[in-house]
Write a protein that holds these residues in place. Structure first.
Motif, PDB file in Angstrom:
ATOM      1  N   GLN A   1       0.826  -1.206   0.000  1.00 58.95           N
ATOM      2  CA  GLN A   1       0.000   0.000   0.000  1.00 58.95           C
ATOM      3  C   GLN A   1       0.865   1.263   0.000  1.00 58.95           C
ATOM      4  O   GLN A   1       0.510   2.262  -0.629  1.00 58.95           O
ATOM      5  N   ILE A   2       2.002   1.214   0.672  1.00 59.30           N
ATOM      6  CA  ILE A   2       2.919   2.350   0.650  1.00 59.30           C
ATOM      7  C   ILE A   2       3.474   2.555  -0.757  1.00 59.30           C
ATOM      8  O   ILE A   2       3.578   3.694  -1.251  1.00 59.30           O
ATOM      9  N   LYS A   3       3.842   1.464  -1.427  1.00 67.25           N
ATOM     10  CA  LYS A   3       4.354   1.572  -2.799  1.00 67.25           C
ATOM     11  C   LYS A   3       3.312   2.195  -3.723  1.00 67.25           C
ATOM     12  O   LYS A   3       3.635   3.056  -4.562  1.00 67.25           O
ATOM     13  N   VAL A   4       2.062   1.767  -3.597  1.00 66.76           N
ATOM     14  CA  VAL A   4       0.997   2.296  -4.451  1.00 66.76           C
ATOM     15  C   VAL A   4       0.767   3.779  -4.160  1.00 66.76           C
ATOM     16  O   VAL A   4       0.584   4.589  -5.081  1.00 66.76           O
ATOM     17  N   PHE A   5       0.798   4.165  -2.889  1.00 66.36           N
ATOM     18  CA  PHE A   5       0.621   5.572  -2.540  1.00 66.36           C
ATOM     19  C   PHE A   5       1.772   6.412  -3.079  1.00 66.36           C
ATOM     20  O   PHE A   5       1.566   7.501  -3.637  1.00 66.36           O
ATOM     21  N   SER A   6       2.984   5.910  -2.954  1.00 66.26           N
ATOM     22  CA  SER A   6       4.149   6.656  -3.416  1.00 66.26           C
ATOM     23  C   SER A   6       4.111   6.880  -4.921  1.00 66.26           C
ATOM     24  O   SER A   6       4.507   7.938  -5.413  1.00 66.26           O
ATOM     25  N   LYS A   7       3.615   5.902  -5.667  1.00 65.51           N
ATOM     26  CA  LYS A   7       3.596   5.980  -7.124  1.00 65.51           C
ATOM     27  C   LYS A   7       2.358   6.679  -7.658  1.00 65.51           C
ATOM     28  O   LYS A   7       2.422   7.488  -8.592  1.00 65.51           O
ATOM     29  N   HIS A   8       1.208   6.394  -7.057  1.00 57.85           N
ATOM     30  CA  HIS A   8      -0.064   6.837  -7.638  1.00 57.85           C
ATOM     31  C   HIS A   8      -0.890   7.759  -6.730  1.00 57.85           C
ATOM     32  O   HIS A   8      -1.917   8.297  -7.176  1.00 57.85           O
ATOM     33  N   GLY A   9      -0.491   7.910  -5.476  1.00 53.84           N
ATOM     34  CA  GLY A   9      -1.249   8.764  -4.568  1.00 53.84           C
ATOM     35  C   GLY A   9      -2.517   8.136  -4.039  1.00 53.84           C
ATOM     36  O   GLY A   9      -3.378   8.834  -3.498  1.00 53.84           O
ATOM     37  N   ILE A  10      -2.654   6.820  -4.158  1.00 59.44           N
ATOM     38  CA  ILE A  10      -3.853   6.118  -3.672  1.00 59.44           C
ATOM     39  C   ILE A  10      -3.648   5.817  -2.192  1.00 59.44           C
ATOM     40  O   ILE A  10      -2.747   5.091  -1.814  1.00 59.44           O
ATOM     41  N   LEU A  11      -4.501   6.364  -1.337  1.00 64.94           N
ATOM     42  CA  LEU A  11      -4.270   6.420   0.108  1.00 64.94           C
ATOM     43  C   LEU A  11      -4.455   5.060   0.779  1.00 64.94           C
ATOM     44  O   LEU A  11      -5.478   4.407   0.607  1.00 64.94           O
ATOM     45  N   PRO A  12      -3.462   4.610   1.563  1.00 65.42           N
ATOM     46  CA  PRO A  12      -3.573   3.307   2.240  1.00 65.42           C
ATOM     47  C   PRO A  12      -4.734   3.261   3.230  1.00 65.42           C
ATOM     48  O   PRO A  12      -5.170   4.287   3.761  1.00 65.42           O
ATOM     49  N   SER A  13      -5.186   2.039   3.481  1.00 67.04           N
ATOM     50  CA  SER A  13      -6.198   1.808   4.516  1.00 67.04           C
ATOM     51  C   SER A  13      -5.621   1.050   5.699  1.00 67.04           C
ATOM     52  O   SER A  13      -6.348   0.697   6.625  1.00 67.04           O
ATOM     53  N   THR A  14      -4.308   0.803   5.665  1.00 65.62           N
ATOM     54  CA  THR A  14      -3.646   0.061   6.735  1.00 65.62           C
ATOM     55  C   THR A  14      -3.090   1.039   7.767  1.00 65.62           C
ATOM     56  O   THR A  14      -2.415   2.006   7.423  1.00 65.62           O
ATOM     57  N   VAL A  15      -3.359   0.750   9.041  1.00 63.69           N
ATOM     58  CA  VAL A  15      -3.125   1.742  10.091  1.00 63.69           C
ATOM     59  C   VAL A  15      -1.655   2.100  10.268  1.00 63.69           C
ATOM     60  O   VAL A  15      -1.325   3.261  10.526  1.00 63.69           O
ATOM     61  N   GLU A  16      -0.758   1.115  10.158  1.00 66.28           N
ATOM     62  CA  GLU A  16       0.641   1.428  10.455  1.00 66.28           C
ATOM     63  C   GLU A  16       1.247   2.401   9.457  1.00 66.28           C
ATOM     64  O   GLU A  16       2.203   3.113   9.768  1.00 66.28           O
ATOM     65  N   THR A  17       0.682   2.478   8.261  1.00 63.66           N
ATOM     66  CA  THR A  17       1.238   3.378   7.258  1.00 63.66           C
ATOM     67  C   THR A  17       1.055   4.841   7.621  1.00 63.66           C
ATOM     68  O   THR A  17       1.792   5.703   7.144  1.00 63.66           O
ATOM     69  N   TYR A  18       0.086   5.150   8.489  1.00 65.38           N
ATOM     70  CA  TYR A  18      -0.188   6.539   8.851  1.00 65.38           C
ATOM     71  C   TYR A  18       0.869   7.129   9.772  1.00 65.38           C
ATOM     72  O   TYR A  18       0.866   8.335  10.041  1.00 65.38           O
TER      73      TYR A  18
END
Length: 427
Positions: A335-352
């Motif tokens: 999810q972090i990789k997808v956010f970094s590349k595309h800006g799609i916000l993670p839904s997993t708590v630790e990423t916040y």
């Protein structure tokens, strides 16, 4: 329910304890092939969910797996999925489901693999609590793993604002619209001096979605009773957007349509309600305008629009492999990789709490601090209850607004027809 940063930190700690106790199920792409069987896994999605780069990584670690992605339009995708489940044939090994439709499909758990039978309970601490709960069937079956959430912002074209005499700095733009009435007042100022062919926003139905996404109650109450007719928030949002249509602020484009896609490329609008997943759409359709788009706060603050889940239909031939893949695709690392590349916000708590998320800027959007903007939006998010046919009801309201924009009906006529359509849908 989601109640702020302390809840996130507590959930992160709980997730860490769970991870320590149960290992890294689904997290490791290097687990290697399971035997020599060559398997093709099909993923049926709607739009760009940011997975394509991940497939290459997963296939390299699993030489016996080939991943094939198939995408279709939002409504077509969910309609096709319902038909495939009803006939018990034709579904992909993995099917994406939008938050507007997850309540409908979680009411049919017999058609999906219960992920709890494949270790889901050990992974539940990964996700925001409300995200996990939204895909739980009343039977206790877990039908999906969360991909993203749609925390809201407002994307805008700096160059078009400058030509219309409006401020371009994102903080000043945010200050223009502390609430939705202020947004439409800014729209009047923009419209008075707008560049040729560039309306204030893309289409009224999309603005409606952003407004109603902030309401405490949307289309259902928590007993699954449809409350569209009696919910003043729905009519208020409807009237607001139609008045702005009368004021000439809308480009009158239907979201996700070919004309809407073209609207990005031809600079036909200057603002768009911007859940985090919209960043990928803008980049796909407006490649020539990198650096001219920027991201400001959403009027009213907070709110949610969209977000998805990955599910494994029970009819699939490769259920075990499909479950392993969705667990990996939705893991925090991916999810972090997808956010970094595309800006799609993670839904997993630790990423916040990860600096690579919270500190992320995006060059395409004029180096906007999208990590701060969207994690703040998520922290302010108060999830709205979604009933069984929320997605279909949203479509009925969209169609009503579109009929007004097309000149086929006036606002009251479209509203009355919409209520009849909603009543039919709800039976």
């Amino acid at each position: 329910m989601f109640s702020g940063r302390m809840r996130i930190i507590a959930a992160v700690a709980a997730a860490g304890l769970l991870a320590a106790g149960c290992g890294s199920q689904g997290d490791d792409a290097s687990a290697g092939p399971q035997g020599d069987e060559k398997i093709t896994l099909s993923l049926n999605l709607f739009g760009n969910m940011g997975f394509k780069e991940l497939y290459t990584e997963y296939e390299a670690a699993h030489p016996n797996i080939k991943i094939v992605e198939r995408t279709s339009a939002y409504n077509d995708h969910h309609r096709n999925l319902a038909a495939h489940l009803a006939t018990k044939q034709g579904a992909g090994d993995i099917e994406a489901i939008d938050t507007g439709f997850i309540a409908q499909f979680r009411g049919q758990p017999q058609h999906f693999t219960d992920l709890n039978q494949h270790g889901a309970a050990q992974l539940s601490g990964r996700w925001l609590p409300w995200k996990w709960e939204a895909s739980l069937a009343k039977t206790g079956a877990q039908i999906g793993y969360g991909t993203d959430v749609g925390g809201l912002a407002m994307c805008y074209r700096r160059d078009l604002f400058e030509k219309a005499g409006l401020p371009t700095d994102r903080d000043e733009v945010s200050a223009l619209w502390p609430d939705w009435p202020s947004y439409f007042e800014a729209g009047k100022k923009y419209t008075a001096k707008k560049p040729d062919g560039a309306a204030f926003y893309d289409g009224a139905a999309q603005v409606f979605n952003a407004i109603i996404g902030q309401a405490p109650v949307g289309y259902y109450d928590t007993s699954d009773k449809v409350v569209v007719a009696g919910n003043p928030e729905v009519r208020k949002a409807y009237d607001q957007v139609l008045q702005s249509v009368t004021d000439g602020q809308s480009a009158k484009l239907v979201g996700s349509s070919p004309a809407w896609n073209t609207g990005f490329a031809k600079s036909q609008f200057a603002t768009i309600g911007c859940p985090a997943w919209m960043l990928a759409k803008i980049q796909d359709q407006a490649k020539e305008f990198a650096g001219k788009w920027d991201v400001a706060a959403i009027p009213g603050g907070g709110g949610n629009w969209g977000g998805s889940y990955l599910t494994v239909p029970a009819q699939g031939k490769h259920v075990k492999e499909a479950v392993e893949l969705i667990a990996w695709l939705t893991a925090p690392e991916q999810q972090i990789k997808v956010f970094s590349k595309h800006g799609i916000l993670p839904s997993t708590v630790e990423t916040y709490e990860k600096p690579e998320v919270t500190g992320l800027t995006h060059q395409f959007f004029n180096d906007a601090p999208i990590g701060k903007i969207f994690t703040t939006a998520a922290l302010n998010l108060k999830p709205q209850y979604q009933g069984p046919r929320a997605g279909d009801i949203q479509t009925a309201i969209r169609d009503a607004i579109n009929r007004v924009e097309e000149g086929k009906q006036n606002g009251d006529q479209a509203w009355e027809q919409m209520l009849k359509d909603v009543e039919r849908i709800s039976k």
